[in-house]
Write an enzyme that holds these catalytic residues in place. Structure first.
Site: not given
Ligand code: PLP
Length: 428
Positions: A277-278, A358-359
């Site tokens: 999880p990110g 500037c975009e």
């Molecule tokens: C980006 C990524 C994540 C995390 O994704 P989230 O959407 O932030 O949970 C996990 N595994 C892989 C392989 C990724 O490329």
């Protein structure tokens, strides 16, 4: 959900009035809540407690080493995608992170990066192609290393998300088509140095329901069975990341909802689980705080020009991503009950919130209802913890903004603002 709450019309991060931070540290600034990301991690740990689960927080979402240290102390491993992220994980490792809880993904790992990871003794290489696997085997043999690998397969399931962040379908560059996976195992399994013992899938980001995850598992389990029946030892499934974060209030499943669908399947198949999880950990744990520089009326439109730009937060420009945006100090009647796209409150005005760059793509929101702000007023961009600071740049020679971590009634600068001198330090 998170610890950014209005008290008497003033936005607080946990116990700290964000205005205090702005006055002391300046704007723009990223502000993170420690309690929030630890809570999100804890909820995932609890939801999957019944089965052997390793949580590998995806560093690319937000890689500040102070944050990584806190997550490592709370039991998290890491998902890395580069040698630089390995280095960041090692900084957290110095504080006790377990390097065997690191998984390494990415379609273009270089020899240098692979050797650094082998020296560190990471848990798994997530293999994206046959040439990559051949190269890993060759490097292990040459340098006397052994390691474990997960083959990333592509179950080819479509789901509703932005096209730039959908990765689990056939026409992307990630992984091996599920039909080919058995051939890859047959060809490379007995190589003597790389133990192929796991399957990796990653849905991409933005899943708003649990179905794609359950379908992924269901599509991968027959492959696991087939591989096992041919004598391959498969003991883990890495389900990747992409679990939803509440960019709008209460719009995504909870960790417990996901686990309810996933855990029974994994338990029946006697598979260990790895999760990456990110944003479900860090997105809601951060805001970007910015100050209104000018208000400008142009034709039919009112523009709120703030001191943050797309170089500080690129998601709206890159993915048309939605961020809830609201002034940091409002009249009590304007305290938002929910953070949703179409929050209509009497007395608000419709504005575009834009940066100074500037975009034409330098905007945070278009045609957004917001209480009236004046020059100097602070504005909070919510749910900015993931892919915010990590995607920031020096474009327009704008120094990178600072990061602040709030813990209860205290806050500390965990990355100072870049100076002009920092910006040119590497140039001749
Ligand atoms: C980006 C990524 C994540 C995390 O994704 P989230 O959407 O932030 O949970 C996990 N595994 C892989 C392989 C990724 O490329």
């Amino acid at each position: 959900m998170d610890s950014f709450v209005y008290k008497n019309g003033k936005l607080f991060a946990e116990g700290v009035d964000v205005e205090t931070i702005a006055n002391e540290v300046g704007t723009p600034v990223y502000i993170y809540s420690k309690a929030t990301f630890l809570d999100h991690l804890k909820k995932i740990q609890t939801a999957y407690a019944e089965i052997d689960t390793t949580i590998c927080y995806a560093i690319k979402a937000c890689g500040n080493i102070t944050i990584l240290k806190h997550l490592a102390e709370a039991g998290s491993g890491f998902d890395i995608v580069s040698g630089g992220e390995l280095f960041r994980a090692q900084q957290a490792g110095a504080a006790g992170a377990d390097m065997s809880k690191i998984v390494y993904a990415g379609v273009g790992k270089t020899d240098k990066e692979i050797l650094e990871a082998l020296d560190t003794g990471i848990g798994y290489f997530n293999i994206e192609s046959e040439p990559e696997l051949e190269n890993l085997i060759a490097l292990c043999k040459k340098h006397g290393h052994t390691t474990k690998a997960a083959l990333r397969v592509n179950p080819d399931i479509k789901y509703d998300s932005h096209k730039h962040i959908t990765t689990g379908v056939k026409e992307t560059k990630f992984g091996v088509d599920i039909e080919r996976a058995q051939k890859v195992f047959a060809k490379y399994d007995n190589n003597g140095v790389v133990e192929m013992s796991a399957i990796h899938v990653h849905l991409g980001s933005g899943g708003k329901t649990i179905e794609p995850y359950v379908n992924y598992v269901k599509k991968v389990l027959p492959l696991v069975e087939a591989l096992r029946s041919r004598g391959h030892t498969i003991d883990a499934l890495d389900l990747g990341g992409g679990y939803g974060a509440d960019y709008q209030s209460d719009t995504v499943p909870s960790a417990a909802d996901y686990a309810a669908g996933i855990v029974p399947l994994l338990r029946a198949a006697k598979l260990k689980l790895i999760l990456e999880p990110g944003k479900s950990i860090i997105a809601n744990a951060g805001i970007m705080l910015t100050r209104t520089v000018f208000k400008k009326i142009g034709g039919e439109k009112t523009f709120v020009i703030v001191d943050a730009g797309m170089n500080d937060l690129i998601r709206p420009c890159l993915y048309e991503a939605f961020h809830f945006i609201w002034p940091a100090a409002v009249d009590e009647k304007f305290v938002p009950e929910k953070r949703v796209k179409d929050l209509t409150m009497p007395g608000t005005e419709v504005v575009d919130i834009v940066g100074p760059i500037c975009e034409g793509t330098d905007y945070f929101a278009k045609d957004r209802a917001m209480p009236t702000v004046r020059r100097g007023d602070l504005v909070a961009v919510f749910t900015a913890g993931a892919y915010g600071y990590t995607m920031a740049s020096n474009y327009n020679a704008r120094p990178m903004c600072p990061e602040v971590l709030v813990d209860g009634n205290k806050f500390e600068v965990i990355r100072r603002r870049q100076t002009y001198e920092d910006m040119i330090a590497l140039e001749k």
